[in-house]
Design a protein around this motif. Structure first.
Motif, mmCIF file in Angstrom:
data_model
loop_
_atom_site.group_PDB
_atom_site.id
_atom_site.type_symbol
_atom_site.label_atom_id
_atom_site.label_comp_id
_atom_site.label_asym_id
_atom_site.label_seq_id
_atom_site.Cartn_x
_atom_site.Cartn_y
_atom_site.Cartn_z
ATOM 1 N N TYR A 72 40.232 49.533 41.828
ATOM 2 C CA TYR A 72 39.238 50.682 40.576
ATOM 3 C C TYR A 72 40.776 51.423 40.548
ATOM 4 N N PRO A 73 40.890 52.480 39.787
ATOM 5 C CA PRO A 73 42.365 53.504 39.191
ATOM 6 C C PRO A 73 42.641 54.366 40.473
ATOM 7 N N ASP A 74 41.290 55.077 41.846
ATOM 8 C CA ASP A 74 41.804 55.915 42.670
ATOM 9 C C ASP A 74 42.601 54.994 43.999
ATOM 10 N N GLU A 75 43.008 53.727 43.199
ATOM 11 C CA GLU A 75 43.332 53.010 44.855
ATOM 12 C C GLU A 75 44.451 52.038 44.391
ATOM 13 N N ASP A 76 45.630 52.173 45.481
ATOM 14 C CA ASP A 76 46.143 52.010 45.913
ATOM 15 C C ASP A 76 46.515 51.638 46.731
ATOM 16 N N ILE B 171 48.313 52.818 49.701
ATOM 17 C CA ILE B 171 47.826 53.449 50.997
ATOM 18 C C ILE B 171 46.290 53.737 51.117
ATOM 19 N N THR B 172 45.627 53.830 49.995
ATOM 20 C CA THR B 172 44.125 53.649 49.987
ATOM 21 C C THR B 172 43.317 52.933 50.439
ATOM 22 N N ARG C 130 36.384 46.125 44.849
ATOM 23 C CA ARG C 130 34.989 45.544 44.510
ATOM 24 C C ARG C 130 35.163 44.936 42.975
ATOM 25 N N VAL D 281 44.723 53.094 54.308
ATOM 26 C CA VAL D 281 43.800 53.859 55.243
ATOM 27 C C VAL D 281 42.906 52.715 55.479
ATOM 28 N N GLU D 282 41.675 52.222 54.377
ATOM 29 C CA GLU D 282 40.369 52.070 54.657
ATOM 30 C C GLU D 282 40.357 50.197 55.982
ATOM 31 N N PRO E 173 53.317 52.784 46.060
ATOM 32 C CA PRO E 173 52.947 53.308 45.135
ATOM 33 C C PRO E 173 54.265 54.478 44.859
#
Lengths: 132, 388, 356
Positions: C53-57, C59-60, C21, C63-64, C91
């Motif tokens: 966001y820092p917690d998105e890469d 892989i995430t 986002r 998955v989404e 990653p």
């Protein structure tokens, strides 16, 4: 943290697999092998149970003083989520501005990075929540 | 079961003790308790050490042998053991010492609590503190101990209309008390404004709602009541010792505004003591976070559920109020060297019941209570004490 | 022998996209580097780009996108026999993204998984592999993902475009919503853009990335595909091309003879930037969000190094009963946005040297 310690929990971290006591139908997360209500009667009856991932904010806080894995995200929202199944989960809420969060807000689980063992170690993934 | 008394107390100053190691402070607290009890080291039959995290803070386990050794007792080869129950380690050590004397296994024992927190950087502390909660299922998700108490605070505000000012009145009172305690980490009063404007740690809790990072140690000497008078002019009787546990993770609690381990342990303790909460004159409770004191004074039965905030703001827990709470300054102002805290609470109550509370003395204190808690209430230990 | 595939009944069974986002504007990047933001904006036709966001890469994001694809269909994840994740920002250098994606969407363990890399067309290479496995009968369904959290060196022209996003297509033979009539690739050794092992940022050949690389490969692939299919631009309702910026796909579309109404639906880069391996696939997803049964789509991906994968597709009657509303549309993802300044952008992207 060693890899096996995290790896063995992947099903729960990725897909919210908990347990349901076939005796009292109580749902638990994370998995546990003995139901605190039924105790001995629950032995062997704690079956894998996947949560829908949907729930409501029961309580929350904005964390300004985080542990090292979360430094880049501060300030961030930590919340206690009451899941549809009745069980509560502590988790971070993402994709939401801290000033917009409120008790009762509907959220759903998403998969995000939870942390990593430095720049060369394993990356840990797991559930977080976001507004629906 | 025999009656048990505290015959000697000792502690170090709490705070940033840069020049002292855990060996130094453990020895200092123990030695001052031994001197206070008028006993010789050879009379100590066993040693119980409350310590939460020496393994992760200073890479040192096996504190039983360490403290025994540096207290000069190695040649006596007494049994010594470290007791761990997160923030309740000190209280649980006291209880183990109490059980040993009450059972007749030992006559004179030393209970000490010690923690050295300033040998690691500040950034490492939240991880160590969170080890007292469910690290694997809440800590990994980003929860700090402060954030868990903040969620309890939010719920308390939501359910009972508790205000930010109610919560902030806890550290204001405790700093006022700490200012009168020469061993406290902070000996300076603060205003409500200071608390309300302090930098946020976990909203709604700010820096002044959280107990500090502290070094420190405390010790008590226990003996059977029937021989206590031989050593001490003012032995303090422990009239009840009770402990209770609850779920490790906050996420598994039925309510976030109630700590069941406090309710269960205190109910048992009051029953054993044969008194009601109204009879307690002075109490040391576990204000690791300001909201914890509000929930504690409710669940101990001092005030109705939801009334802890207004009671504190109205001064009912000030010295010589309805019940004098945290006369030492509490964890917030006296300091919170985690494993030492539970023992330091017993030291303060003993001083108050002996009339040695100096400027912070509660008038005619007869009954005292200590509540020592681990994590968000995974463990609670309640002791009730009486002046003889 | 030419690589190609007459898909017959092979096609897309379901699809899903995901775009983080956060956004940064070219003016903001230009402000930091002392460049002309307006010129960059109009030169590249990029008005904002997405930032993870820092917690998105990868892989995430994969998955989404995959979960969004599954949400729209009734496919049992246990029927998926292959998972391929195409990206140039996996990653891990060694350890597949695909295994994590597979576990997170609940496939069985008896599947084949591999990560793909071919600059910006690793995702469509995964689609082609999936088509082969499905049509040969080796698997019932295969999941092909294109996802990136692409890197542009600070101050480099790429920084204005390198963004983050992903799209997931499940390929199968039953209840396909889009039949892939034919796929065809055009590939050559053209060093227009690369990143050496261990390097944090890619390098590129500047203007060499244009004519000999992007335009030659995309145009040749598209023309050959249309020739083999005996089709002309006017036969298609939609056309979507790899979009490293807004300008290249617009120009190649016009050169090939497509009109704006054919290519504008799938042109998402102006708003989200270049999502690399996901670029053409997100554009195609935007088309599938609105496409009606019987409509025909031409899609051509491009990966530097260099190659193009072309797809001639037709929307089937299944689309009418397909549950598109069960996951967010590309438009929804494009429209939700939270602007970042360069400081937060640099922090999110790990461009700030932190203490160990």
């Amino acid at each position: 943290m060693s890899n096996p310690r995290y790896w063995r929990e992947n099903p729960s971290r990725y897909n919210l697999i908990g347990r349901r006591c076939e005796n009292c139908k109580g749902v638990f997360f994370p998995p546990r092998e003995i139901c605190p209500k039924c105790r001995r009667k629950s032995l062997g009856k704690m079956k894998a149970y996947k949560l829908t991932g949907k729930g409501k904010v029961y309580s929350f806080t904005i964390v300004h003083d985080p542990m090292p894995d979360f430094t880049l995200m501060k300030p961030y929202i930590m919340a206690m989520i009451e899941m549809e199944e009745g069980v509560r989960l502590t988790g971070q809420i993402v994709d939401c501005e801290p000033e917009k969060i409120s008790i009762g807000m509907h959220v759903e689980a998403t998969l995000r990075k939870l942390g990593q063992e430095g720049g060369s170690g394993i990356i840990r993934y797991g559930y977080k929540f976001r507004p629906v | 079961m025999r009656d048990v008394a505290i015959i000697g107390v000792g502690d170090t100053k709490f705070g940033e003790l840069w020049e002292h190691s855990i060996r130094d402070i453990g020895m200092q607290a123990g030695l001052s308790a031994v001197i206070d009890a008028n006993i010789a080291g050879e009379q100590i039959e066993a040693l119980y050490i409350g310590n939460m995290a020496a393994g992760s803070l200073i890479d040192q386990e096996h504190l039983g042998a360490l403290v025994s050794d540096y207290s000069g007792l190695s040649a006596l080869h007494i049994p010594a053991v470290r007791i761990e129950a997160a923030g309740a380690s000190g209280g649980m050590a006291l209880r183990e010492g109490y059980i040993a004397v009450a059972s007749g296994m030992h006559d004179i024992v030393m209970v000490a609590g010690a923690e050295k927190m300033t040998d690691v950087t500040d950034e490492e502390i939240p991880t160590v503190q969170m080890a007292g909660g469910d690290q694997q299922w809440e800590g990994i998700s980003g929860a700090t101990m402060a954030s868990l108490f903040a969620m309890m605070a939010r719920r308390h505000m939501h359910e009972y209309g508790t205000t930010r000012e109610h919560i902030a009145s806890v550290p204001v009172k405790n700093h006022k008390n700490g200012a009168m305690n020469p061993n406290a980490q902070y000996q300076k009063g603060i205003t409500m404004d200071t608390v309300l404007k302090s930098p946020m740690v976990a909203d709604p809790l700010g820096v002044f709602d959280c107990a500090p990072i502290s070094d420190g140690a405390a010790a008590v000497i226990l003996a059977p009541l029937d021989i206590a008078k031989k050593y001490s002019e003012q032995p303090i009787k422990i009239v009840a010792s009770a402990a209770a546990t609850d779920t490790l993770a906050l996420q598994h609690r039925e309510s976030l505004t109630r700590i069941d381990s406090i309710k269960v342990a205190s109910r048992k303790a009051f029953k054993t003591a044969g008194i009601t909460p109204k009879e307690i004159d002075v109490a040391e409770v576990h204000d690791s976070y300001s909201i914890a004191e509000i929930i504690s004074i409710e669940d101990l039965g001092f005030f109705e559920k939801g009334k802890g905030g207004p009671a504190t703001l109205e001064g009912m827990t000030e010295i010589n109020g309805v019940v004098s709470v945290n006369t030492s300054g509490g964890l917030k102002a006296r300091g919170d060297p985690m494993g030492a805290t539970g023992v330091a609470q017993a030291v303060e109550i003993a001083r108050q019941l002996r009339g040695k509370g100096e400027k912070r003395q509660v008038d005619n204190a007869e009954y005292g209570l200590s509540l020592n808690m681990g994590g968000t209430g995974g463990t609670s230990v309640v002791h009730i004490y009486r002046r003889l | 022998m030419m690589f190609g595939h007459n898909g017959k009944d092979v096609g897309i069974v379901t699809y899903g996209a995901y775009i983080p986002r956060f956004r940064i504007l070219p003016e903001e990047i230009a402000r930091v580097w002392g460049e002309d933001g307006q010129a960059m904006k109009s030169g590249l036709m990029i008005f904002s780009k997405s930032v993870p966001y820092p917690d998105e890469d990868v892989i995430t994001i994969s998955v989404e996108a995959s979960r969004n694809a599954l949400a729209r269909s009734k496919i049992d994840p246990e029927d998926i026999g292959a998972v391929y994740v195409g990206s140039e920002s996996h990653p891990y250098a060694v350890k597949p993204s695909g295994t994590i994606v597979a576990e997170a969407i609940g496939t069985s363990h008896f599947i084949t998984v591999a990560d793909y890399e071919f600059a910006c067309k690793a995702g469509t290479a995964a689609v082609q592999t999936s088509m082969g496995l499905v049509s040969s009968g080796m698997v019932k369904y295969a999941l092909a993902v294109g996802a990136d959290t692409s890197q542009g060196a600070p101050g480099d022209a790429l920084e204005y475009s390198a963004s983050a996003g992903g799209a997931a297509f499940i390929i199968g033979r039953e209840k396909v919503i889009v039949t892939i009539n034919r796929t065809l690739s055009f590939t050559s050794d053209t060093p227009d853009f690369w990143r050496r092992e261990g390097q944090p940022y890619p390098s590129h050949g500047g203007r060499f990335t244009g004519e000999p690389a992007y335009f030659r490969h995309v145009a040749t692939c598209a023309k050959e595909l249309m020739k083999v299919q005996d089709a002309k631009p006017s036969d298609y309702d939609f056309a979507v091309f790899h979009q490293p910026n807004g300008k290249f796909p617009t120009r190649v579309a016009q050169q090939l003879g497509f009109e704006k109404k054919q290519y504008e639906t799938g042109l998402t880069t102006p708003y989200i930037g270049n999502t690399y391996s996901a670029s053409m696939m997100i554009g195609l997803s935007a088309i599938l969000d609105v496409a009606k049964p019987g409509q025909r789509i031409l899609g051509v991906a491009f990966g530097s190094g260099a190659g193009s994968d072309g797809f001639d597709m037709t929307v089937t009657d299944e689309m009418a009963s397909y549950n598109r509303a069960a996951a967010p549309t590309v438009k929804w993802f494009v429209e939700r946005s939270e602007l970042l300044d360069y400081g937060r952008y640099a922090k999110f992207k790990g461009k700030i040297v932190m203490k160990e």
